[in-house]
Design an enzyme around this catalytic site. Structure first.
Site, PDB file in Angstrom:
ATOM      1  N   ASP A 190      53.728 -20.008 -11.439  1.00  0.00           N
ATOM      2  CA  ASP A 190      54.621 -19.457 -12.453  1.00  0.00           C
ATOM      3  C   ASP A 190      55.385 -18.285 -11.843  1.00  0.00           C
ATOM      4  O   ASP A 190      54.814 -17.217 -11.600  1.00  0.00           O
ATOM      5  CB  ASP A 190      53.799 -19.012 -13.659  1.00  0.00           C
ATOM      6  N   HIS A 191      56.677 -18.479 -11.645  1.00  0.00           N
ATOM      7  CA  HIS A 191      57.489 -17.454 -10.990  1.00  0.00           C
ATOM      8  C   HIS A 191      57.672 -16.217 -11.869  1.00  0.00           C
ATOM      9  O   HIS A 191      58.096 -15.163 -11.386  1.00  0.00           O
ATOM     10  CB  HIS A 191      58.861 -18.038 -10.621  1.00  0.00           C
ATOM     11  N   ARG A 192      57.338 -16.303 -13.132  1.00  0.00           N
ATOM     12  CA  ARG A 192      57.376 -15.116 -13.987  1.00  0.00           C
ATOM     13  C   ARG A 192      56.318 -14.104 -13.554  1.00  0.00           C
ATOM     14  O   ARG A 192      56.506 -12.896 -13.691  1.00  0.00           O
ATOM     15  CB  ARG A 192      57.137 -15.497 -15.454  1.00  0.00           C
TER      16      ARG A 192
END
Length: 216
Positions: A190-192
């Protein structure tokens, strides 16, 4: 099935998913398994590549804890313990069991615990603690002759490892060509919560752990 569908749909809607891929030379891991399999059996443990992956992932997480987190609401929670999920396919659907403190347990213990959790999952006897608390999941389709795939992240975790089959193929190294058992890994994250470089570093460490089979 409805619960699985809801969780997968929520992950697909909300996660900013990025996937890294790497190819692992599994000669050391295959040799280790061949040399120790009977010894493990004598001690009541079946030495599986899933157990090896759980241990290697836990050690990589301890060395590089950037992925030892979960995304809960709008808060990133960092975990003190290293718990590794293992995806188990059932007739009713997919469930993830949790091997606690994998970095602190020897490989034989992980073999026994993961086998026990899989058996309990198939019998429907799992407790809540046995399916929660992981920060990353290992999902393998190697036994189905799948080379590589990109699994959906199991929320609230921020990453999942897709494990392909081990196949023999020509490998070029140090100016020579030879046949070696090779396995492809994917890391969906998850790049968040995690940037590309830390995720790549984690996958690099995991690859090295599997190729060297040290500290097992």
């Amino acid at each position: 099935r409805r619960s699985i569908a809801d969780n997968m749909a929520r992950s697909a809607r909300t996660v900013a998913r990025v996937v890294h891929f790497v190819e692992v030379d599994m000669r050391s891991a295959v040799q280790f398994r061949n040399e120790h399999r009977e010894q493990y059996r004598a001690n009541g443990a079946e030495l599986t590549f899933n157990a090896v992956l759980i241990k290697a992932t836990a050690l990589a997480m301890r060395e590089h804890p950037a992925l030892n987190i979960s995304f809960e609401g709008n808060t990133i929670r960092r975990h003190a313990n290293i718990n590794i999920g293992l995806a188990v396919a059932l007739d009713e659907g997919l469930i993830t069991v949790s091997v606690k403190n994998g970095d602190k347990k020897d490989l034989q213990t992980i073999c026994r615990e993961s086998a026990k959790l899989i058996e309990k999952a198939r019998k429907g006897n799992l407790q809540v603690d046995e399916v929660t608390g992981s920060s990353i999941t290992v999902s393998s389709l190697g036994t189905y002759e799948i080379d590589c795939f990109t699994p959906i992240i199991n929320l609230p975790e921020v990453a999942i490892i897709g494990v392909g089959s081990i196949i023999e193929k020509p490998v070029a190294k140090n100016g020579g060509i030879f046949v070696a058992p090779v396995m492809k890994l994917s890391l969906s994250f998850d790049h968040r919560a995690v940037d590309g470089a830390p995720a790549a570093r984690f996958l690099q460490i995991l690859k090295r752990r599997l190729e060297e089979m040290k500290d097992f």
